[in-house]
Design an enzyme around this catalytic site. Structure first.
Site, mmCIF file in Angstrom:
data_model
loop_
_atom_site.group_PDB
_atom_site.id
_atom_site.type_symbol
_atom_site.label_atom_id
_atom_site.label_comp_id
_atom_site.label_asym_id
_atom_site.label_seq_id
_atom_site.Cartn_x
_atom_site.Cartn_y
_atom_site.Cartn_z
ATOM 1 N N MET A 17 -0.640 81.436 41.675
ATOM 2 C CA MET A 17 -1.535 81.569 40.517
ATOM 3 C C MET A 17 -0.686 81.935 39.308
ATOM 4 O O MET A 17 -0.123 83.044 39.242
ATOM 5 C CB MET A 17 -2.608 82.638 40.772
ATOM 6 C CG MET A 17 -3.663 82.218 41.787
ATOM 7 S SD MET A 17 -4.940 83.461 42.019
ATOM 8 C CE MET A 17 -4.085 84.667 43.023
ATOM 9 N N ALA A 18 -0.593 80.981 38.387
ATOM 10 C CA ALA A 18 0.203 81.219 37.186
ATOM 11 C C ALA A 18 -0.353 82.423 36.438
ATOM 12 O O ALA A 18 -1.571 82.544 36.256
ATOM 13 C CB ALA A 18 0.163 79.972 36.309
ATOM 14 N N GLN A 70 7.121 76.983 43.792
ATOM 15 C CA GLN A 70 6.290 75.792 43.581
ATOM 16 C C GLN A 70 6.771 75.027 42.343
ATOM 17 O O GLN A 70 7.009 75.621 41.292
ATOM 18 C CB GLN A 70 4.822 76.168 43.379
ATOM 19 C CG GLN A 70 3.952 74.918 43.372
ATOM 20 C CD GLN A 70 2.511 75.161 42.973
ATOM 21 O OE1 GLN A 70 2.238 75.606 41.871
ATOM 22 N NE2 GLN A 70 1.595 74.881 43.879
ATOM 23 N N CYS A 100 -3.022 71.435 40.322
ATOM 24 C CA CYS A 100 -3.423 72.138 39.100
ATOM 25 C C CYS A 100 -4.368 71.265 38.257
ATOM 26 O O CYS A 100 -4.043 70.133 37.928
ATOM 27 C CB CYS A 100 -2.194 72.527 38.283
ATOM 28 S SG CYS A 100 -2.664 73.449 36.804
ATOM 29 N N ASN A 200 -7.898 76.051 51.599
ATOM 30 C CA ASN A 200 -7.916 76.911 50.420
ATOM 31 C C ASN A 200 -9.217 76.723 49.635
ATOM 32 O O ASN A 200 -9.725 75.612 49.532
ATOM 33 C CB ASN A 200 -6.702 76.586 49.527
ATOM 34 C CG ASN A 200 -6.755 77.243 48.161
ATOM 35 O OD1 ASN A 200 -6.720 76.561 47.140
ATOM 36 N ND2 ASN A 200 -6.841 78.543 48.131
ATOM 37 N N GLY A 201 -9.689 77.845 49.094
ATOM 38 C CA GLY A 201 -10.829 77.810 48.197
ATOM 39 C C GLY A 201 -11.955 78.718 48.626
ATOM 40 O O GLY A 201 -12.491 78.578 49.731
ATOM 41 N N ASP A 202 -12.270 79.682 47.733
ATOM 42 C CA ASP A 202 -13.444 80.551 47.901
ATOM 43 C C ASP A 202 -13.390 81.486 49.107
ATOM 44 O O ASP A 202 -14.442 81.949 49.555
ATOM 45 C CB ASP A 202 -14.746 79.724 47.973
ATOM 46 C CG ASP A 202 -15.033 78.984 46.679
ATOM 47 O OD1 ASP A 202 -14.268 79.169 45.712
ATOM 48 O OD2 ASP A 202 -16.006 78.220 46.643
ATOM 49 N N GLY A 224 -6.473 82.970 47.070
ATOM 50 C CA GLY A 224 -6.043 83.129 45.682
ATOM 51 C C GLY A 224 -6.778 84.259 44.974
ATOM 52 O O GLY A 224 -6.438 85.436 45.129
HETATM 53 C C1 LIG Z 1 -5.326 82.067 37.257
HETATM 54 C C2 LIG Z 1 -5.028 80.953 38.217
HETATM 55 C C3 LIG Z 1 -3.790 80.353 38.198
HETATM 56 C C4 LIG Z 1 -3.482 79.323 39.096
HETATM 57 N N1 LIG Z 1 -2.226 78.779 39.099
HETATM 58 C C5 LIG Z 1 -1.903 77.863 40.047
HETATM 59 C C6 LIG Z 1 -0.551 77.394 40.170
HETATM 60 O O1 LIG Z 1 0.363 77.818 39.442
HETATM 61 N N2 LIG Z 1 -0.288 76.455 41.127
HETATM 62 C C7 LIG Z 1 -1.289 75.981 41.984
HETATM 63 O O2 LIG Z 1 -1.008 75.138 42.836
HETATM 64 N N3 LIG Z 1 -2.544 76.449 41.897
HETATM 65 C C8 LIG Z 1 -2.863 77.381 40.972
HETATM 66 N N4 LIG Z 1 -4.128 77.903 40.956
HETATM 67 C C9 LIG Z 1 -5.098 77.499 42.004
HETATM 68 C C10 LIG Z 1 -5.030 78.462 43.199
HETATM 69 O O3 LIG Z 1 -3.777 78.404 43.838
HETATM 70 C C11 LIG Z 1 -6.133 78.146 44.232
HETATM 71 O O4 LIG Z 1 -5.937 76.836 44.695
HETATM 72 C C12 LIG Z 1 -7.523 78.272 43.657
HETATM 73 O O5 LIG Z 1 -7.670 79.464 42.903
HETATM 74 C C13 LIG Z 1 -8.594 78.233 44.776
HETATM 75 O O6 LIG Z 1 -8.381 79.269 45.705
HETATM 76 P P1 LIG Z 1 -9.227 80.651 45.643
HETATM 77 O O7 LIG Z 1 -10.688 80.267 45.640
HETATM 78 O O8 LIG Z 1 -8.828 81.401 46.870
HETATM 79 O O9 LIG Z 1 -8.871 81.332 44.362
HETATM 80 C C14 LIG Z 1 -4.456 78.889 40.032
HETATM 81 C C15 LIG Z 1 -5.719 79.503 40.042
HETATM 82 C C16 LIG Z 1 -6.009 80.522 39.163
HETATM 83 C C17 LIG Z 1 -7.367 81.192 39.219
#
Ligand SMILES: Cc1cc2nc3c(=O)[nH]c(=O)nc-3n(C[C@H](O)[C@H](O)[C@H](O)COP(=O)(O)O)c2cc1C
Length: 343
Positions: A17-18, A70, A100, A200-202, A224
């Site tokens: 997560m950037a 990454q 992304c 991945n997701g939620d 995430g």
């Molecule tokens: C603030 C933020 C930054 C993110 N940056 C990246 C990133 O740099 N590279 C990437 O592949 N996904 C990035 N994502 C996506 C997450 O890795 C993840 O796939 C997404 O949040 C869904 O998972 P979660 O529901 O567990 O958060 C980012 C998501 C968020 C919320």
């Protein structure tokens, strides 16, 4: 979970997560039980000016048992160079970003925009895999939109190119973060390849992480947003996976220790004489702090005013004093009450 020849401790990973998954936070999540943690996406491209941010994103901390860098880009040659650079920096694995959804990233035909172009995806995957000797992985969405679901063929290309892992966020790019994750789409990828797949997701709570694992048949789960200010999601989910009861939300004493530990890691090795650096670091910490302290919110206008004043501080010492004061008001054994707030 096995990745290449590496046997990892567990099957839960911290998602890249950037702006969030900096080295300090990654170490906190690893300590809490993540098997590995992916760093913030790092740009590829020799035309890009080398910035301090890029340099930091390629850097690997030896304390991470399995550091993952990454990389992001649309040019196979530049992506191969980026992978070489990640390997030279000490990465144990390179992860390719095909997920992304940000407009600025897709506008440059990178990230999830590549899900529209399976041929280009294949070229990038083959170039990256042949550039390095460490394991390679790819993180993708299920496709660009409902009419362009390309995760299965792209995962198969990754397998043919010699990749060791695929992660699928169960949404298309056009869904961004709306609606709910499509577990059936992830399951289709799981069935289509023999590689380990992370769902991945939620996965917002330990129970939801477990449900995602079961519904998809994936080898593991990547978490995430729910980890932000909440590294306990890893230890708690691990307990469920091991057939033990969920130990529940942490008590105030443990949250306090983790907050101070995280803050100390964030400041480690920082040149604080650089103008604005201390304030920047403290501001970076706010998103975690809000989540760490959620569920302990002091009652009454006075308590809330003190909390919002703390979130405006820009000096580390002042923040630490305010935190000590905050935790003095909360009984050490008080349990954080946030699960109900998490989606
Ligand atoms: C603030 C933020 C930054 C993110 N940056 C990246 C990133 O740099 N590279 C990437 O592949 N996904 C990035 N994502 C996506 C997450 O890795 C993840 O796939 C997404 O949040 C869904 O998972 P979660 O529901 O567990 O958060 C980012 C998501 C968020 C919320």
């Amino acid at each position: 979970m096995q990745i290449g020849s590496c046997e990892l401790d567990g099957n839960l990973a911290l998602a890249p997560m950037a702006g969030v998954t900096d080295p300090a936070f990654r170490l906190v999540c690893l300590k809490a039980g993540a098997a590995f943690a992916v760093g913030e996406m790092a740009a590829s491209g020799s035309h890009l000016q080398e910035t301090e941010m890029t340099r930091r994103r390629y850097a690997c901390d030896a304390r991470e048992r399995f550091p993952v860098v990454q990389i992001l880009g649309a040019d196979p040659v530049e992506m191969a160079r980026a992978a070489e650079r990640a390997q030279a920096s000490g990465a144990a694995m390179v992860d390719v970003n095909f997920g992304c959804p940000a407009r600025v990233v897709c506008g440059k035909a990178c990230g999830s925009a590549i899900m529209r172009e399976p041929q280009l995806a294949g070229k990038i995957l083959r170039a990256v895999a042949s550039a390095v000797t460490i394991p390679v992985s790819v993180k993708m969405r299920t496709g660009w939109d409902a009419a362009t679901k390309t995760a299965v063929p792209i995962a198969q290309m990754a397998q043919d190119a010699g990749f060791s892992l695929v992660t699928v966020h169960g949404r298309t790019r056009s869904e961004r973060f709306s609606g709910s994750v499509n577990a059936a789409d992830i399951a289709e990828v799981v069935r289509a390849v023999s590689l380990p797949v992370l769902a991945n997701g939620d996965a917002a709570t330990p129970a939801k992480a477990l449900a995602l694992l079961r519904e998809t048949g994936a080898a593991g789960v990547m978490i995430g947003r729910a980890a932000c200010g909440n590294p306990w999601i890893f230890s708690r989910t691990r307990a469920l996976l091991a057939g033990r009861p969920d130990p529940g939300e942490p008590a105030a004493r443990e949250v306090r220790e983790t907050v101070f530990h995280h803050l100390a890691l964030l400041f480690e090795g920082e040149a604080l004489d650089a103008p604005g650096r201390e304030a920047w670091l403290v501001r970076t910490f706010r998103k975690h702090l809000m989540q760490y302290l959620r569920g302990f919110c002091p009652q009454g206008t006075d308590g809330r005013a003190r909390l919002s004043a703390m979130l405006r501080l820009e000096a580390r010492a002042a923040l630490e004093d305010a935190l000590e004061e905050f935790f003095r008001q909360v009984p050490e054994t008080a349990v954080r009450m946030t699960d109900g707030c998490r989606r």
